[in-house]
Write an enzyme that holds these catalytic residues in place. Structure first.
Site, PDB file in Angstrom:
ATOM      1  CG  ASN A   1      -2.114  -0.932   0.919  1.00 42.01           C
ATOM      2  OD1 ASN A   1      -2.965  -0.642   0.080  1.00 42.01           O
ATOM      3  ND2 ASN A   1      -2.139  -2.082   1.582  1.00 42.01           N
ATOM      4  CE  LYS A   2       2.995   5.860   4.274  1.00 38.60           C
ATOM      5  NZ  LYS A   2       3.186   6.250   5.633  1.00 38.60           N
TER       6      LYS A   2
ATOM      7  CB  THR B   1       6.220  -0.431  -5.306  1.00 41.79           C
ATOM      8  OG1 THR B   1       4.835  -0.099  -5.211  1.00 41.79           O
ATOM      9  CG2 THR B   1       6.422  -1.555  -6.305  1.00 41.79           C
TER      10      THR B   1
ATOM     11  CG  ASP C   1       1.009  -7.886   1.872  1.00 41.23           C
ATOM     12  OD1 ASP C   1       0.021  -8.649   1.871  1.00 41.23           O
ATOM     13  OD2 ASP C   1       1.032  -6.833   2.532  1.00 41.23           O
TER      14      ASP C   1
ATOM     15  CB  SER D   1       0.837   2.311   6.940  1.00 41.95           C
ATOM     16  OG  SER D   1       1.882   3.058   6.503  1.00 41.95           O
TER      17      SER D   1
HETATM   18  N1  LIG Z   1      10.342   7.456   1.586  1.00 42.25           N
HETATM   19  C1  LIG Z   1      10.579   6.266   1.051  1.00 42.25           C
HETATM   20  N2  LIG Z   1      10.679   6.136  -0.290  1.00 42.25           N
HETATM   21  C2  LIG Z   1      10.882   4.922  -0.848  1.00 42.25           C
HETATM   22  N3  LIG Z   1      11.002   3.782  -0.129  1.00 42.25           N
HETATM   23  C3  LIG Z   1      10.912   3.856   1.196  1.00 42.25           C
HETATM   24  C4  LIG Z   1      10.707   5.098   1.861  1.00 42.25           C
HETATM   25  N4  LIG Z   1      10.641   4.850   3.187  1.00 42.25           N
HETATM   26  C5  LIG Z   1      10.820   3.524   3.330  1.00 42.25           C
HETATM   27  N5  LIG Z   1      10.979   2.918   2.148  1.00 42.25           N
HETATM   28  C6  LIG Z   1      11.171   1.492   1.850  1.00 42.25           C
HETATM   29  O1  LIG Z   1       9.981   0.786   2.116  1.00 42.25           O
HETATM   30  C7  LIG Z   1      10.251  -0.308   2.968  1.00 42.25           C
HETATM   31  C8  LIG Z   1       9.165  -0.500   3.993  1.00 42.25           C
HETATM   32  O2  LIG Z   1       7.969  -0.722   3.412  1.00 42.25           O
HETATM   33  P1  LIG Z   1       6.825  -1.350   4.292  1.00 42.25           P
HETATM   34  O3  LIG Z   1       6.902  -0.870   5.696  1.00 42.25           O
HETATM   35  O4  LIG Z   1       6.848  -2.825   4.078  1.00 42.25           O
HETATM   36  O5  LIG Z   1       5.618  -0.635   3.599  1.00 42.25           O
HETATM   37  P2  LIG Z   1       4.166  -1.047   3.161  1.00 42.25           P
HETATM   38  O6  LIG Z   1       3.246  -0.212   4.019  1.00 42.25           O
HETATM   39  O7  LIG Z   1       4.110  -0.621   1.741  1.00 42.25           O
HETATM   40  O8  LIG Z   1       4.016  -2.545   3.368  1.00 42.25           O
HETATM   41  C9  LIG Z   1      11.525   0.080   3.680  1.00 42.25           C
HETATM   42  O9  LIG Z   1      12.244  -1.065   4.059  1.00 42.25           O
HETATM   43  C10 LIG Z   1      12.263   0.895   2.657  1.00 42.25           C
HETATM   44  O10 LIG Z   1      13.014   0.049   1.814  1.00 42.25           O
HETATM   45  C1  LIG Z   2      -3.404  -6.403   5.258  1.00 45.14           C
HETATM   46  C2  LIG Z   2      -2.831  -5.648   4.070  1.00 45.14           C
HETATM   47  C3  LIG Z   2      -3.664  -4.415   3.794  1.00 45.14           C
HETATM   48  C4  LIG Z   2      -1.380  -5.231   4.446  1.00 45.14           C
HETATM   49  O1  LIG Z   2      -0.854  -4.434   3.397  1.00 45.14           O
HETATM   50  P1  LIG Z   2       0.532  -3.608   3.467  1.00 45.14           P
HETATM   51  O2  LIG Z   2       0.606  -2.870   4.742  1.00 45.14           O
HETATM   52  O3  LIG Z   2       1.663  -4.620   3.403  1.00 45.14           O
HETATM   53  O4  LIG Z   2       0.524  -2.737   2.288  1.00 45.14           O
HETATM   54  C5  LIG Z   2      -2.771  -6.559   2.798  1.00 45.14           C
HETATM   55  O5  LIG Z   2      -2.133  -7.742   3.108  1.00 45.14           O
HETATM   56  C6  LIG Z   2      -4.156  -6.851   2.232  1.00 45.14           C
HETATM   57  O6  LIG Z   2      -4.740  -6.058   1.526  1.00 45.14           O
HETATM   58  N1  LIG Z   2      -4.707  -8.044   2.567  1.00 45.14           N
HETATM   59  C7  LIG Z   2      -5.996  -8.506   2.123  1.00 45.14           C
HETATM   60  C8  LIG Z   2      -6.806  -9.015   3.251  1.00 45.14           C
HETATM   61  C9  LIG Z   2      -6.199 -10.229   3.955  1.00 45.14           C
HETATM   62  O7  LIG Z   2      -4.979 -10.408   4.001  1.00 45.14           O
HETATM   63  O8  LIG Z   2      -6.983 -11.037   4.509  1.00 45.14           O
END
Ligand SMILES: Nc1ncnc2c1ncn2[C@@H]1O[C@H](COP(=O)(O)OP(=O)(O)O)[C@@H](O)[C@H]1O
Ligand SMILES: CC(C)(COP(=O)(O)O)[C@@H](O)C(=O)NCCC(=O)O
Length: 260
Positions: A9-10, A12, A109, A132
Site C-alpha cells: 500500500n505505501k 513498492t 504480501d 502503516s
Molecule cells: N520514503 C521512502 N521512499 C521509498 N522507499 C521507502 C521510503 N521509506 C521507506 N521505504 C522502503 O519501504 C520499505 C518498507 O515498506 P513497508 O513498511 O513494508 O511498507 P508497506 O506499508 O508498503 O508494506 C523500507 O524497508 C524501505 O526500503
Molecule cells: C493487510 C494488508 C492491507 C497489508 O498491506 P501492506 O501494509 O503490506 O501494504 C494486505 O495484506 C491486504 O490487503 N490483505 C488482504 C486481506 C487479507 O490479508 O486477509
C-alpha cells in the site's frame, strides 16, 4: 536476471536476483497516479544507476495488494521481457498450506513473507509486518499458514489522534525514553509508541500462549518501516527487511517452468 516486485500500500519494493543472489534492491512510493510509461522509466533509470539494463531482466514476478496496479505492472512487465510475469494468485504454487477460509483473500504480501520465513526457518514462526498497516501471522512447523491479525500501524495511530481532535498536533514517531509524557507532544509520542509496541507484542504473546509455542522452537521475524520500534527485551525478534522479495524469489523457483 529476475526482477521481483512487491507492491504494497505505501511502498513498492524491487529486488534484482542473479540466480540465488539478490544483487540489489530499491523501493519507490506506491502511487496509483503514475502512468505506465512513467513507472517503466522510473524502473529503467534506477536500474541504470545500478548498472543494470532493462534488457538484462529475463523474468518478472509480482506480488500486489493494490489491484489497480497489478494490471499496470503486468503490462510493464510484458513490455520489459516480452512475456507474462508471474503474478501471485490462486494458481501459483507457494509450498505453503494456507489454512484460511478463503486462501485467495489473504494478501499476497502476507503469503510471500510467510513463504520466505518458512523456507529459511524450521519450527513455529510468527511474522510481523510493521508497516502503516500491521499484520502478525502464524506459520506452524508443518508449514501451515494458520492466519493472523491485521491492525493499524503506528502512523495510523498517530494520524487518527490528530484527525479526531481539535487540539492534538501531529508528532514525530519515535521511541520514547520516558513512559509518562509531561507535555502534549511527549504524551502523544509515548502513547503511540508504547500503545503500538504493547499491541503488537501482546498479540505475539497471545499467539505463543494459545498455541503453546516453545521459545526454543519459535522464530519471531519482523519486517517493514516500523520494525525497530518493536525490538525489545521481552522477545527475541529478528529484523529481516528482505522477507517479501526473497519469498517472491522462492515462489519463482517453484513456478518458473510454467512461464509462457
Ligand atoms: N520514503 C521512502 N521512499 C521509498 N522507499 C521507502 C521510503 N521509506 C521507506 N521505504 C522502503 O519501504 C520499505 C518498507 O515498506 P513497508 O513498511 O513494508 O511498507 P508497506 O506499508 O508498503 O508494506 C523500507 O524497508 C524501505 O526500503
Ligand atoms: C493487510 C494488508 C492491507 C497489508 O498491506 P501492506 O501494509 O503490506 O501494504 C494486505 O495484506 C491486504 O490487503 N490483505 C488482504 C486481506 C487479507 O490479508 O486477509
Amino acid at each position: 536476471m529476475l526482477l521481483a516486485i512487491d507492491i504494497d500500500n505505501k511502498f513498492t519494493k524491487f529486488g534484482i536476483f542473479n540466480f540465488d543472489q539478490m544483487l540489489d534492491s530499491f523501493s519507490i512510493v506506491t502511487d496509483k497516479n503514475r502512468s505506465i510509461e512513467e513507472t517503466k522509466l522510473t524502473i529503467k533509470l534506477i536500474l541504470l544507476d545500478k548498472k543494470i539494463n532493462l534488457s538484462d531482466i529475463d523474468d518478472i514476478i509480482i506480488s500486489s495488494v493494490v489491484p489497480e496496479l497489478s494490471i499496470r505492472y503486468e503490462e510493464i512487465s510484458q513490455k520489459i521481457t516480452n512475456k507474462k510475469p508471474i503474478l501471485i494468485s490462486s494458481g501459483v504454487k507457494t509450498g505453503l498450506n494456507i489454512k484460511c477460509e478463503s486462501p485467495k483473500e489473504v494478501g499476497s504480501d502476507r503469503i510471500i513473507r510467510a513463504v520466505a520465513a518458512s523456507k529459511t526457518y524450521d519450527g513455529d514462526i510468527i511474522v510481523i509486518s510493521a508497516s502503516s498497516i500491521t499484520t502478525v501471522d502464524y506459520i506452524n512447523s508443518k508449514k501451515e499458514f494458520l492466519g493472523g491479525l491485521i491492525l493499524p500501524g503506528i502512523d495510523l495511530f498517530e494520524d487518527s489522534l490528530h484527525r479526531q481532535s481539535a487540539k492534538l498536533p501531529q508528532v514525530e514517531i519515535k521511541k520514547s525514553d520516558k513512559f509518562l509524557g509531561n507535555n502534549t507532544i511527549s504524551s502523544i509520542q509515548s502513547g503511540i509508541y508504547y500503545g503500538y509496541q504493547n499491541a503488537v507484542l501482546g498479540i505475539v504473546n497471545n499467539i505463543v500462549d494459545q498455541y503453546e509455542l516453545k521459545k526454543s522452537n519459535t522464530v519471531i521475524l519482523t519486517t517493514g518501516v516500523h520494525s525497530d520500534l518493536l525490538i525489545n527485551s521481552k522477545f527475541d525478534i529478528k529484523k529481516d527487511t528482505t522477507l517479501g522479495l526473497n519469498g517472491l524469489k522462492y515462489i519463482y523457483e517453484l513456478n518458473k517452468n510454467n512461464l509462457k
